[in-house]
Design a protein around this motif. Structure first.
Motif, mmCIF file in Angstrom:
data_model
loop_
_atom_site.group_PDB
_atom_site.id
_atom_site.type_symbol
_atom_site.label_atom_id
_atom_site.label_comp_id
_atom_site.label_asym_id
_atom_site.label_seq_id
_atom_site.Cartn_x
_atom_site.Cartn_y
_atom_site.Cartn_z
ATOM 1 N N ILE A 132 0.867 -1.182 0.000
ATOM 2 C CA ILE A 132 0.000 0.000 0.000
ATOM 3 C C ILE A 132 0.901 1.229 0.000
ATOM 4 O O ILE A 132 1.688 1.426 0.937
ATOM 5 N N LEU A 133 0.804 2.001 -1.046
ATOM 6 C CA LEU A 133 1.572 3.241 -1.126
ATOM 7 C C LEU A 133 0.630 4.398 -0.809
ATOM 8 O O LEU A 133 -0.354 4.626 -1.516
ATOM 9 N N ILE A 134 0.911 5.082 0.299
ATOM 10 C CA ILE A 134 0.076 6.221 0.670
ATOM 11 C C ILE A 134 0.735 7.476 0.100
ATOM 12 O O ILE A 134 1.827 7.865 0.526
ATOM 13 N N ASP A 135 0.068 8.040 -0.869
ATOM 14 C CA ASP A 135 0.654 9.166 -1.594
ATOM 15 C C ASP A 135 0.094 10.488 -1.076
ATOM 16 O O ASP A 135 -1.127 10.679 -1.064
ATOM 17 N N VAL A 136 0.996 11.345 -0.610
ATOM 18 C CA VAL A 136 0.572 12.706 -0.223
ATOM 19 C C VAL A 136 1.537 13.703 -0.862
ATOM 20 O O VAL A 136 2.670 13.348 -1.204
ATOM 21 N N ARG A 164 11.923 13.933 -4.591
ATOM 22 C CA ARG A 164 12.592 12.852 -5.344
ATOM 23 C C ARG A 164 12.093 11.488 -4.870
ATOM 24 O O ARG A 164 11.834 10.594 -5.662
ATOM 25 N N VAL A 165 11.935 11.354 -3.532
ATOM 26 C CA VAL A 165 11.469 10.073 -2.985
ATOM 27 C C VAL A 165 10.053 9.789 -3.502
ATOM 28 O O VAL A 165 9.743 8.668 -3.929
ATOM 29 N N ARG A 166 9.222 10.826 -3.504
ATOM 30 C CA ARG A 166 7.838 10.639 -3.979
ATOM 31 C C ARG A 166 7.826 10.228 -5.461
ATOM 32 O O ARG A 166 7.089 9.326 -5.848
ATOM 33 N N ASP A 167 8.668 10.883 -6.265
ATOM 34 C CA ASP A 167 8.773 10.489 -7.687
ATOM 35 C C ASP A 167 9.182 9.029 -7.791
ATOM 36 O O ASP A 167 8.656 8.276 -8.607
ATOM 37 N N GLY A 168 10.145 8.644 -6.951
ATOM 38 C CA GLY A 168 10.611 7.253 -6.967
ATOM 39 C C GLY A 168 9.469 6.290 -6.690
ATOM 40 O O GLY A 168 9.267 5.308 -7.415
ATOM 41 N N TYR A 169 8.684 6.583 -5.670
ATOM 42 C CA TYR A 169 7.543 5.708 -5.338
ATOM 43 C C TYR A 169 6.553 5.620 -6.500
ATOM 44 O O TYR A 169 6.016 4.568 -6.791
ATOM 45 N N ARG A 170 6.326 6.758 -7.137
ATOM 46 C CA ARG A 170 5.373 6.748 -8.257
ATOM 47 C C ARG A 170 5.871 5.849 -9.377
ATOM 48 O O ARG A 170 5.107 5.088 -9.964
ATOM 49 N N ILE A 171 7.169 5.932 -9.655
ATOM 50 C CA ILE A 171 7.719 5.107 -10.737
ATOM 51 C C ILE A 171 7.677 3.632 -10.328
ATOM 52 O O ILE A 171 7.277 2.768 -11.110
ATOM 53 N N LEU A 172 8.054 3.360 -9.088
ATOM 54 C CA LEU A 172 8.029 1.964 -8.620
ATOM 55 C C LEU A 172 6.617 1.391 -8.727
ATOM 56 O O LEU A 172 6.426 0.257 -9.157
ATOM 57 N N SER A 178 0.377 -4.571 -10.293
ATOM 58 C CA SER A 178 -0.412 -5.630 -9.656
ATOM 59 C C SER A 178 -0.036 -5.786 -8.169
ATOM 60 O O SER A 178 -0.833 -6.287 -7.387
ATOM 61 N N ARG A 179 1.157 -5.368 -7.793
ATOM 62 C CA ARG A 179 1.516 -5.450 -6.360
ATOM 63 C C ARG A 179 1.104 -4.182 -5.610
ATOM 64 O O ARG A 179 0.667 -4.247 -4.459
ATOM 65 N N PHE A 180 1.253 -3.038 -6.253
ATOM 66 C CA PHE A 180 0.998 -1.774 -5.545
ATOM 67 C C PHE A 180 -0.476 -1.389 -5.532
ATOM 68 O O PHE A 180 -1.173 -1.511 -6.533
ATOM 69 N N ILE A 181 -0.897 -0.890 -4.378
ATOM 70 C CA ILE A 181 -2.199 -0.227 -4.263
ATOM 71 C C ILE A 181 -1.868 1.217 -3.884
ATOM 72 O O ILE A 181 -1.288 1.450 -2.824
ATOM 73 N N VAL A 182 -2.179 2.131 -4.759
ATOM 74 C CA VAL A 182 -1.824 3.525 -4.477
ATOM 75 C C VAL A 182 -3.063 4.239 -3.932
ATOM 76 O O VAL A 182 -4.128 4.227 -4.544
ATOM 77 N N VAL A 198 -11.431 -0.988 0.886
ATOM 78 C CA VAL A 198 -12.123 -1.294 -0.377
ATOM 79 C C VAL A 198 -11.130 -1.938 -1.351
ATOM 80 O O VAL A 198 -11.419 -2.966 -1.977
ATOM 81 N N SER A 199 -9.935 -1.372 -1.455
ATOM 82 C CA SER A 199 -8.946 -1.927 -2.390
ATOM 83 C C SER A 199 -8.520 -3.325 -1.975
ATOM 84 O O SER A 199 -8.354 -4.202 -2.812
ATOM 85 N N LEU A 200 -8.339 -3.538 -0.679
ATOM 86 C CA LEU A 200 -7.877 -4.859 -0.227
ATOM 87 C C LEU A 200 -8.951 -5.924 -0.382
ATOM 88 O O LEU A 200 -8.646 -7.070 -0.693
ATOM 89 N N GLU A 201 -10.205 -5.542 -0.163
ATOM 90 C CA GLU A 201 -11.286 -6.527 -0.248
ATOM 91 C C GLU A 201 -11.372 -7.136 -1.648
ATOM 92 O O GLU A 201 -11.801 -8.262 -1.815
ATOM 93 N N GLU A 202 -10.915 -6.385 -2.644
ATOM 94 C CA GLU A 202 -10.931 -6.913 -4.010
ATOM 95 C C GLU A 202 -10.055 -8.147 -4.137
ATOM 96 O O GLU A 202 -10.217 -8.941 -5.049
ATOM 97 N N PHE A 203 -9.086 -8.282 -3.228
ATOM 98 C CA PHE A 203 -8.157 -9.413 -3.329
ATOM 99 C C PHE A 203 -8.506 -10.531 -2.366
ATOM 100 O O PHE A 203 -7.701 -11.380 -2.061
ATOM 101 N N ARG A 204 -9.689 -10.496 -1.857
ATOM 102 C CA ARG A 204 -10.129 -11.477 -0.869
ATOM 103 C C ARG A 204 -9.910 -12.919 -1.371
ATOM 104 O O ARG A 204 -10.076 -13.215 -2.530
#
Ligand code: TMP
Length: 204
Positions: A132-136, A164-172, A178-182, A198-204
């Motif tokens: 889970i990537l929490i983007d602010v 720069r770190v935030r840009d890095g996370y966005r690119i990653l 399929s692994r990241f939930i932003v 809601v996002s996690l329940e999709e992978f139940r």
């Protein structure tokens, strides 16, 4: 939502510890307290406080010293905490993992990405099922950080480093959709948590 190994990522001040706590409480209610471990890096294993202190409070002159200390902390954490839990069917919620090393050391410190990736890959270790990537925005993060009592080395780096770190996370996250939930972390904690659920329940 049987995910077992879940990591939470984001720039300092994104609210990941609050979300990790809410998720721990939610999963504990669903599966039982003994079925959930909430941990973090650096410093998530018994005896690792000195490593966390060295990484967050001491002046390290060489950026590769950071990489190797974060990795040493990680590999021990995996052996002592993460693997034993997962192999016993216990959910692991881990704040920060390989993506932090890539975002902070490759993008933040501007070390060559391929070399950081190679260092991480030196030792085989588990990959999270979901991240889970929490983007602010950096502005929001800086506001939240400035309310904290003592700032660590990374929190003192300032806005350009965090950009720069935030840009890095966005690119990653775009490299591995399929692994990241932003999740947009600008809203209040309860609203952000509902979005995560809601996002996690999709992978139940
Ligand atoms: P936190 O526990 O408050 O998130 O602080 C950990 C700090 O360490 C945070 O600023 C990010 C940084 N960090 C790295 O630079 N690389 C890493 O691999 C990890 C795990 C953390």
């Amino acid at each position: 939502m049987y995910l077992l190994f879940l990591t939470l990522e984001g720039i300092d001040g994104c609210g990941k510890s609050t979300q990790a706590r809410l998720l721990r409480d939610f999963l504990s209610k669903r599966y039982g307290e003994e079925k959930v471990v909430w941990t973090r890096e650096p410093g998530g294993w018994p005896g690792s406080a000195c490593l966390r202190e060295m990484l967050l409070s001491k002046e390290l002159d060489h950026p590769w010293t950071e990489v190797f200390l974060f990795l040493a902390d990680r590999f021990e954490h995996v052996k002592k905490v993460i693997e034993p839990a997962i192999f016993s069917g216990i959910h692991v919620l881990c704040e920060r993992y390989d993506d932090s090393t890539l975002a902070y050391q490759a993008w933040g410190r501007e070390l060559p990405l391929a070399q950081v990736e190679r260092a991480i890959a030196l030792v085989e270790h588990l990959t999270p099922v979901k991240t889970i990537l929490i983007d602010v925005s950096v502005e929001t993060a800086m506001k939240r950080i400035s309310d904290r009592p003592g700032l660590d080395r990374y929190e003192r780096e300032g806005a350009r480093f965090l950009e720069r770190v935030r840009d890095g996370y966005r690119i990653l996250s775009s490299r591995e959709p399929s692994r990241f939930i932003v999740i947009d972390g600008e809203a209040g904690p309860e609203k952000v948590f509902q979005e995560i659920l809601v996002s996690l329940e999709e992978f139940r």
